[in-house]
Design a protein around this motif. Structure first.
Motif, PDB file in Angstrom:
ATOM      1  N   VAL A 202       0.833  -1.204   0.000  1.00 52.45           N
ATOM      2  CA  VAL A 202       0.000   0.000   0.000  1.00 52.45           C
ATOM      3  C   VAL A 202       0.868   1.255   0.000  1.00 52.45           C
ATOM      4  CG1 VAL A 202      -1.693   1.331   1.318  1.00 52.45           C
ATOM      5  CG2 VAL A 202      -1.936  -1.154   1.127  1.00 52.45           C
ATOM      6  N   VAL A 203       1.881   1.272   0.864  1.00 57.12           N
ATOM      7  CA  VAL A 203       2.768   2.432   0.960  1.00 57.12           C
ATOM      8  C   VAL A 203       3.488   2.669  -0.359  1.00 57.12           C
ATOM      9  CG1 VAL A 203       4.915   3.231   2.007  1.00 57.12           C
ATOM     10  CG2 VAL A 203       3.065   2.394   3.453  1.00 57.12           C
ATOM     11  N   ALA A 204       3.987   1.600  -0.976  1.00 57.25           N
ATOM     12  CA  ALA A 204       4.665   1.740  -2.267  1.00 57.25           C
ATOM     13  C   ALA A 204       3.721   2.337  -3.303  1.00 57.25           C
ATOM     14  CB  ALA A 204       5.195   0.389  -2.732  1.00 57.25           C
ATOM     15  N   HIS A 205       2.471   1.891  -3.278  1.00 57.25           N
ATOM     16  CA  HIS A 205       1.489   2.433  -4.228  1.00 57.25           C
ATOM     17  C   HIS A 205       1.220   3.910  -3.952  1.00 57.25           C
ATOM     18  CE1 HIS A 205      -1.961   2.341  -6.973  1.00 57.25           C
ATOM     19  NE2 HIS A 205      -2.560   3.127  -6.076  1.00 57.25           N
ATOM     20  N   LEU A 206       1.014   4.266  -2.698  1.00 57.05           N
ATOM     21  CA  LEU A 206       0.710   5.659  -2.358  1.00 57.05           C
ATOM     22  C   LEU A 206       1.854   6.600  -2.748  1.00 57.05           C
ATOM     23  CD1 LEU A 206      -0.917   5.309   1.192  1.00 57.05           C
ATOM     24  CD2 LEU A 206      -2.076   5.894  -0.945  1.00 57.05           C
TER      25      LEU A 206
ATOM     26  N   THR B  21      -6.279  10.139  -7.246  1.00 59.97           N
ATOM     27  CA  THR B  21      -7.344  10.163  -6.244  1.00 59.97           C
ATOM     28  C   THR B  21      -7.235   8.941  -5.333  1.00 59.97           C
ATOM     29  OG1 THR B  21      -8.815  11.301  -7.793  1.00 59.97           O
ATOM     30  CG2 THR B  21      -9.849  10.215  -5.907  1.00 59.97           C
ATOM     31  N   ILE B  22      -7.440   9.153  -4.055  1.00 53.31           N
ATOM     32  CA  ILE B  22      -7.378   8.048  -3.093  1.00 53.31           C
ATOM     33  C   ILE B  22      -8.604   7.159  -3.253  1.00 53.31           C
ATOM     34  CG2 ILE B  22      -7.350   7.445  -0.645  1.00 53.31           C
ATOM     35  CD1 ILE B  22      -6.024  10.157  -0.140  1.00 53.31           C
ATOM     36  N   ASP B  23      -8.377   5.878  -3.420  1.00 46.59           N
ATOM     37  CA  ASP B  23      -9.461   4.898  -3.549  1.00 46.59           C
ATOM     38  C   ASP B  23      -9.217   3.826  -2.487  1.00 46.59           C
ATOM     39  OD1 ASP B  23     -11.163   2.808  -4.213  1.00 46.59           O
ATOM     40  OD2 ASP B  23     -10.984   3.131  -6.371  1.00 46.59           O
ATOM     41  N   LEU B  24      -9.951   3.925  -1.359  1.00 45.01           N
ATOM     42  CA  LEU B  24      -9.713   2.998  -0.257  1.00 45.01           C
ATOM     43  C   LEU B  24     -10.027   1.553  -0.641  1.00 45.01           C
ATOM     44  CD1 LEU B  24     -11.044   5.002   2.820  1.00 45.01           C
ATOM     45  CD2 LEU B  24      -8.680   4.650   2.101  1.00 45.01           C
ATOM     46  N   ALA B  25     -11.020   1.360  -1.482  1.00 47.27           N
ATOM     47  CA  ALA B  25     -11.356  -0.006  -1.899  1.00 47.27           C
ATOM     48  C   ALA B  25     -10.208  -0.609  -2.703  1.00 47.27           C
ATOM     49  CB  ALA B  25     -12.637   0.000  -2.718  1.00 47.27           C
TER      50      ALA B  25
ATOM     51  N   CYS C  98      -4.918  -6.913   0.194  1.00 48.18           N
ATOM     52  CA  CYS C  98      -5.630  -8.181   0.431  1.00 48.18           C
ATOM     53  C   CYS C  98      -6.299  -8.190   1.802  1.00 48.18           C
ATOM     54  CB  CYS C  98      -4.701  -9.379   0.278  1.00 48.18           C
ATOM     55  SG  CYS C  98      -4.055  -9.581  -1.391  1.00 48.18           S
ATOM     56  N   PHE C  99      -6.871  -7.034   2.180  1.00 48.79           N
ATOM     57  CA  PHE C  99      -7.666  -6.934   3.391  1.00 48.79           C
ATOM     58  C   PHE C  99      -9.111  -6.627   2.999  1.00 48.79           C
ATOM     59  CE2 PHE C  99      -3.674  -5.612   5.768  1.00 48.79           C
ATOM     60  CZ  PHE C  99      -3.627  -6.751   6.560  1.00 48.79           C
ATOM     61  N   SER C 100     -10.015  -6.994   3.872  1.00 49.38           N
ATOM     62  CA  SER C 100     -11.412  -6.649   3.640  1.00 49.38           C
ATOM     63  C   SER C 100     -11.577  -5.133   3.585  1.00 49.38           C
ATOM     64  CB  SER C 100     -12.283  -7.201   4.767  1.00 49.38           C
ATOM     65  OG  SER C 100     -13.547  -6.563   4.780  1.00 49.38           O
TER      66      SER C 100
ATOM     67  N   HIS D 259     -12.493  -3.324   6.808  1.00 41.85           N
ATOM     68  CA  HIS D 259     -11.566  -3.175   7.931  1.00 41.85           C
ATOM     69  C   HIS D 259     -10.228  -2.560   7.560  1.00 41.85           C
ATOM     70  CE1 HIS D 259     -14.520  -5.706   9.770  1.00 41.85           C
ATOM     71  NE2 HIS D 259     -14.215  -6.728   8.989  1.00 41.85           N
ATOM     72  N   PHE D 260      -9.948  -2.430   6.260  1.00 41.75           N
ATOM     73  CA  PHE D 260      -8.617  -2.001   5.827  1.00 41.75           C
ATOM     74  C   PHE D 260      -8.172  -0.710   6.478  1.00 41.75           C
ATOM     75  CE2 PHE D 260      -6.552   1.083   2.978  1.00 41.75           C
ATOM     76  CZ  PHE D 260      -5.259   0.579   3.038  1.00 41.75           C
ATOM     77  N   HIS D 261      -9.031   0.318   6.490  1.00 43.00           N
ATOM     78  CA  HIS D 261      -8.564   1.629   6.941  1.00 43.00           C
ATOM     79  C   HIS D 261      -8.273   1.631   8.439  1.00 43.00           C
ATOM     80  CE1 HIS D 261      -8.811   6.255   6.859  1.00 43.00           C
ATOM     81  NE2 HIS D 261      -7.714   5.871   6.265  1.00 43.00           N
ATOM     82  N   ARG D 262      -9.029   0.875   9.208  1.00 38.69           N
ATOM     83  CA  ARG D 262      -8.742   0.779  10.642  1.00 38.69           C
ATOM     84  C   ARG D 262      -7.404   0.069  10.876  1.00 38.69           C
ATOM     85  NH1 ARG D 262     -14.380   0.060  10.542  1.00 38.69           N
ATOM     86  NH2 ARG D 262     -15.524   1.585  11.809  1.00 38.69           N
ATOM     87  N   ILE D 263      -7.130  -0.956  10.072  1.00 37.56           N
ATOM     88  CA  ILE D 263      -5.849  -1.661  10.187  1.00 37.56           C
ATOM     89  C   ILE D 263      -4.708  -0.708   9.838  1.00 37.56           C
ATOM     90  CG2 ILE D 263      -4.416  -3.493   9.182  1.00 37.56           C
ATOM     91  CD1 ILE D 263      -7.039  -5.092   8.787  1.00 37.56           C
ATOM     92  N   TYR D 264      -4.866   0.034   8.754  1.00 40.50           N
ATOM     93  CA  TYR D 264      -3.823   0.972   8.325  1.00 40.50           C
ATOM     94  C   TYR D 264      -3.559   2.003   9.417  1.00 40.50           C
ATOM     95  CZ  TYR D 264      -1.272   4.353   5.480  1.00 40.50           C
ATOM     96  OH  TYR D 264      -0.317   5.212   5.001  1.00 40.50           O
ATOM     97  N   ARG D 265      -4.627   2.584   9.955  1.00 40.63           N
ATOM     98  CA  ARG D 265      -4.458   3.627  10.972  1.00 40.63           C
ATOM     99  C   ARG D 265      -3.811   3.083  12.238  1.00 40.63           C
ATOM    100  NH1 ARG D 265      -9.808   6.711  12.324  1.00 40.63           N
ATOM    101  NH2 ARG D 265     -10.340   4.629  13.069  1.00 40.63           N
TER     102      ARG D 265
END
Length: 284
Positions: free
Chosen positions: A17-21, A28-32, A39-41, A44-50
């Protein structure tokens, strides 16, 4: 039965994710889409990232865009309008407001500092340094580190990759310190420049396929503490090397390094504290 995820698994996914960002800052940011990369749901992805990275995706991107803008202002001939557009701001007023909030001064005022000369007091032997320099005995440091190749202005991208490795392992707590060692000429504009980007770790930390263990020797160092944005660190180097010929000291054959004394994720850029450390020959 599904395999249990380890901190290594979380780390590898967040690194993608970091490499992509960092390579798609202008998109544009696309959380999905980011959840799919990790490979996270998507639930829940954004909570895991934070939880692992200590900030939201939008905060990461906004911080990296403004840091890139600061480097553009300090090191390029682009107009402020062009810098604002590249940073993703639709109006100059919006960019001025965001930049001033983050850096404590307007983009135009920030740009004026790029031609700051070395302190003439050093060259004349009169007056104090603009940034006080001390000589200290430093303890050795053990780093989990990633080698950075490319312009020094892009070191932040490698730090993001390192944070994605360290965050899931709980290594970004209050005791962790970011360190960058420069392995060549500090000018650092070349795409071939090399640096070691690390975070301090305990003796029991081992390297893996992402990080290597790098030991930084202790000993006598000339240390200049720079306060302000990382884009203005070259001023600190000017100060340090203007001081050196008048100091009676000789540099050791070892890399310069920077020690980040506070966290750029939660510290306003104007309050960032960075030690610039020059290894010195031992006194006989």
């Amino acid at each position: 039965m599904p395999k249990a995820l380890t901190s290594d698994d979380y780390s590898r996914r967040l690194q993608r994710v970091v490499a992509h960002l960092t390579s798609h800052l202008d998109e544009t940011i696309d959380l999905a889409a980011l959840a799919e990369i990790a490979c996270f749901s998507p639930y829940h992805f954004h909570r895991i990232y934070r939880a692992c990275m200590g900030e939201t995706v939008r905060q990461t991107v906004a911080r990296l865009r403004l840091a890139r803008a600061a480097n553009d202002l300090a090191r390029s001939s682009q107009t402020v309008t062009e810098v604002a557009r590249r940073a993703g701001y639709g109006s100059l007023a919006a960019f001025n407001h965001a930049f001033s909030d983050a850096y404590g001064q307007s983009p135009t005022a920030f740009r004026r500092t790029r031609d700051h000369p070395p302190n003439e007091a050093h060259l004349s032997g009169e007056g104090p340094s603009l940034m006080p320099i001390t000589i200290q005995e430093r303890e050795p440091m053990r780093l989990a580190a990633i080698e950075h190749r490319g312009a020094h202005a892009d070191v932040g991208r490698t730090f993001q990759k390192l944070m994605a490795w360290a965050g899931p392992r709980g290594l970004l707590g209050a005791g962790a310190t970011g360190v960058t060692l420069y392995l060549g000429d500090q000018d650092g504009a070349s795409d071939d420049a090399r640096a070691i980007v690390g975070v301090t770790v305990d003796e029991d930390c081992a390297g893996d396929d992402v990080v290597s263990i790098y030991d930084v020797p202790g000993g006598r160092h000339a240390i200049l503490t720079h306060r302000g944005p990382y884009a203005q660190l070259p001023q600190g180097y000017d100060e340090l090397f203007a001081w050196l010929p008048l100091s009676g000291e000789a540099p050791r054959n070892a890399p310069l390094f920077e020690v980040n004394l506070n966290d750029p994720r939660s510290t306003p850029p104007e309050d960032l504290l960075t030690e610039i450390c020059l290894p010195l020959q031992p006194r006989t």
